[in-house]
Design a protein around this motif. Structure first.
Motif, PDB file in Angstrom:
ATOM      1  N   ARG A 156      -9.664   6.585  -1.898  1.00  0.00           N
ATOM      2  CA  ARG A 156      -9.427   7.494  -0.774  1.00  0.00           C
ATOM      3  C   ARG A 156      -8.491   8.624  -1.174  1.00  0.00           C
ATOM      4  NH1 ARG A 156      -8.719   3.739   4.676  1.00  0.00           N
ATOM      5  NH2 ARG A 156     -10.759   2.698   4.528  1.00  0.00           N
ATOM      6  N   HIS A 175      -0.173  11.367   4.189  1.00  0.00           N
ATOM      7  CA  HIS A 175      -0.226   9.954   3.819  1.00  0.00           C
ATOM      8  C   HIS A 175       1.047   9.533   3.086  1.00  0.00           C
ATOM      9  CE1 HIS A 175      -4.652  11.047   3.911  1.00  0.00           C
ATOM     10  NE2 HIS A 175      -4.532  10.143   4.864  1.00  0.00           N
ATOM     11  N   VAL A 176       1.581  10.446   2.281  1.00  0.00           N
ATOM     12  CA  VAL A 176       2.825  10.156   1.566  1.00  0.00           C
ATOM     13  C   VAL A 176       3.980  10.049   2.558  1.00  0.00           C
ATOM     14  CG1 VAL A 176       4.427  10.951  -0.221  1.00  0.00           C
ATOM     15  CG2 VAL A 176       1.954  11.307  -0.484  1.00  0.00           C
ATOM     16  N   ILE A 210      -5.565  11.181  -1.049  1.00  0.00           N
ATOM     17  CA  ILE A 210      -4.205  11.104  -0.523  1.00  0.00           C
ATOM     18  C   ILE A 210      -3.666  12.509  -0.317  1.00  0.00           C
ATOM     19  CG2 ILE A 210      -1.847  10.344  -1.004  1.00  0.00           C
ATOM     20  CD1 ILE A 210      -3.827   8.092  -0.360  1.00  0.00           C
ATOM     21  N   GLU A 211      -3.165  12.778   0.874  1.00  0.00           N
ATOM     22  CA  GLU A 211      -2.548  14.054   1.206  1.00  0.00           C
ATOM     23  C   GLU A 211      -1.077  13.844   1.517  1.00  0.00           C
ATOM     24  OE1 GLU A 211      -5.045  16.687   3.756  1.00  0.00           O
ATOM     25  OE2 GLU A 211      -6.215  14.852   4.060  1.00  0.00           O
ATOM     26  N   HIS A 257       0.832  -1.203   0.000  1.00  0.00           N
ATOM     27  CA  HIS A 257       0.000   0.000   0.000  1.00  0.00           C
ATOM     28  C   HIS A 257       0.869   1.256   0.000  1.00  0.00           C
ATOM     29  CE1 HIS A 257      -3.443   2.567   0.717  1.00  0.00           C
ATOM     30  NE2 HIS A 257      -2.799   3.126   1.727  1.00  0.00           N
ATOM     31  N   ALA A 317       3.734   6.773   4.227  1.00  0.00           N
ATOM     32  CA  ALA A 317       4.131   5.693   3.324  1.00  0.00           C
ATOM     33  C   ALA A 317       5.647   5.599   3.232  1.00  0.00           C
ATOM     34  CB  ALA A 317       3.523   5.925   1.947  1.00  0.00           C
ATOM     35  N   VAL A 339       0.756   4.263  -2.749  1.00  0.00           N
ATOM     36  CA  VAL A 339       0.518   5.668  -2.402  1.00  0.00           C
ATOM     37  C   VAL A 339       1.595   6.560  -3.006  1.00  0.00           C
ATOM     38  CG1 VAL A 339       0.556   7.317  -0.485  1.00  0.00           C
ATOM     39  CG2 VAL A 339      -0.808   5.230  -0.316  1.00  0.00           C
ATOM     40  N   PHE A 344       1.094   9.375  -5.974  1.00  0.00           N
ATOM     41  CA  PHE A 344       1.404  10.769  -5.681  1.00  0.00           C
ATOM     42  C   PHE A 344       2.420  11.313  -6.679  1.00  0.00           C
ATOM     43  CE2 PHE A 344       3.830  14.080  -3.484  1.00  0.00           C
ATOM     44  CZ  PHE A 344       2.814  14.905  -3.052  1.00  0.00           C
ATOM     45  N   THR A 367      -5.995  10.070  -5.542  1.00  0.00           N
ATOM     46  CA  THR A 367      -6.765   9.056  -4.820  1.00  0.00           C
ATOM     47  C   THR A 367      -6.110   7.692  -5.000  1.00  0.00           C
ATOM     48  OG1 THR A 367      -8.242   8.657  -6.708  1.00  0.00           O
ATOM     49  CG2 THR A 367      -8.942  10.311  -5.083  1.00  0.00           C
ATOM     50  N   VAL A 368      -6.196   6.883  -3.963  1.00  0.00           N
ATOM     51  CA  VAL A 368      -5.746   5.492  -3.996  1.00  0.00           C
ATOM     52  C   VAL A 368      -6.841   4.643  -3.369  1.00  0.00           C
ATOM     53  CG1 VAL A 368      -4.069   3.816  -3.110  1.00  0.00           C
ATOM     54  CG2 VAL A 368      -3.291   6.042  -3.935  1.00  0.00           C
TER      55      VAL A 368
END
Length: 276
Positions: free
Chosen positions: A259, A265-266, A261-262, A235, A269, A239, A243, A255-256
């Motif tokens: 959802r 989230h990166v 992605i901001e 995952h 990840a 992500v 991105f 989106t992934v």
């Protein structure tokens, strides 16, 4: 530095100190406190300080005896000279005590590579957790002392650790606010692997970096649970790829799996891949 599994080893036991060389724990705590009887502490100090530099690249901490004991000052002086990666001090309750530890290590000639780890295991430590965590740049790790905390709270050891959740949360908050690592406390029943795994999973979900252990049989499940799972790794890669593709194409929305992605989230990840 990985600190998924951090194993206590009794400092008075030559066989245990030797056995530790072949164990896959990420880090070791050579113990001069709870695991050593009063009449064996001076001999154990010499043994542990001689052994501390013999584990190669493995991270090694020496747990000294606490403030107010007859061994504390001599333990700190000897540990400073031995030069382990860290010195762990039990029952630290204030920033002033952290400063005292730092002064003792520096006056004992400790190198810059020797970090301070502190155990937070009393009600007052829970309430002063951020002051403790932020007290020194040399302090790198908080270690939960859940047995002593439960005892001082007059709480019962129960699955899920409901009586301790407030203290655990306060200390994780303090560690993250101060930019320090934090290790979960020990699990007492070495025969109950299912219960141990459940507590490891709870600790990971809370945000702990790893867990302190009292038996070699706890190392494998601890390492496995505190490491990113294959699904988490896959995952994280997904992500980052999404991105980076959106960035190249100038798209502001990513989106992934449906959802949004901001940046946070990166960042998470990338942390997962770094841990992996």
């Amino acid at each position: 530095m990985a600190r998924r599994s951090v194993l206590y080893m009794p400092g008075a036991n030559d066989r245990a100190l030797e056995k530790a060389r072949g164990l896959p724990a990420d880090a070791l705590i050579l113990d001069l406190e709870d695991a050593v009887a009063p009449d064996a502490k001076v001999d154990a100090r010499k043994r542990v300080c001689e052994a501390a530099s013999t584990y190669g690249t493995r991270e090694v901490a020496i747990r000294v005896n606490g403030f107010g004991t007859q061994w504390h000052a001599d333990d700190l002086r000897a540990a400073a000279e031995a030069g382990p990666q860290a010195v762990l001090v039990p029952k630290v309750n204030s920033a002033a005590e952290v400063h005292a530890i730092e002064d003792a290590l520096e006056s004992g000639g400790a190198s810059d590579r020797t970090a301070i780890w502190v155990m937070v295991e009393t009600p007052i430590a829970m309430l002063h957790a951020h002051d403790i965590a932020a007290a020194s740049d040399r302090l790198s790790v908080l270690v939960m002392g859940t047995n002593d905390l439960a005892n001082e709270l007059r709480a019962t050891h129960v699955p899920g650790r409901a009586p301790l959740l407030t203290g655990l949360s306060l200390c994780v908050l303090a560690a993250r606010a101060a930019g320090k690592d934090i290790l979960d406390g020990v699990y007492n029943d070495v025969r109950d692997i299912e219960g141990f795994e459940a507590e490891c999973q709870q600790g990971k979900e809370f945000g702990f970096d790893g867990k302190t252990l009292i038996h070699p049989g706890q190392i494998e499940p601890c390492n496995r649970i505190f490491a990113p799972s294959p699904a988490e790794i896959a995952h994280a890669r997904k992500v980052i790829e999404a991105f980076e593709e959106a960035t190249r194409e100038g798209r502001g929305v990513v989106t992934v799996d449906g959802r949004m992605i901001e940046n946070l989230h990166v960042d998470n990840a990338r942390r997962v891949l770094g841990d992996a």
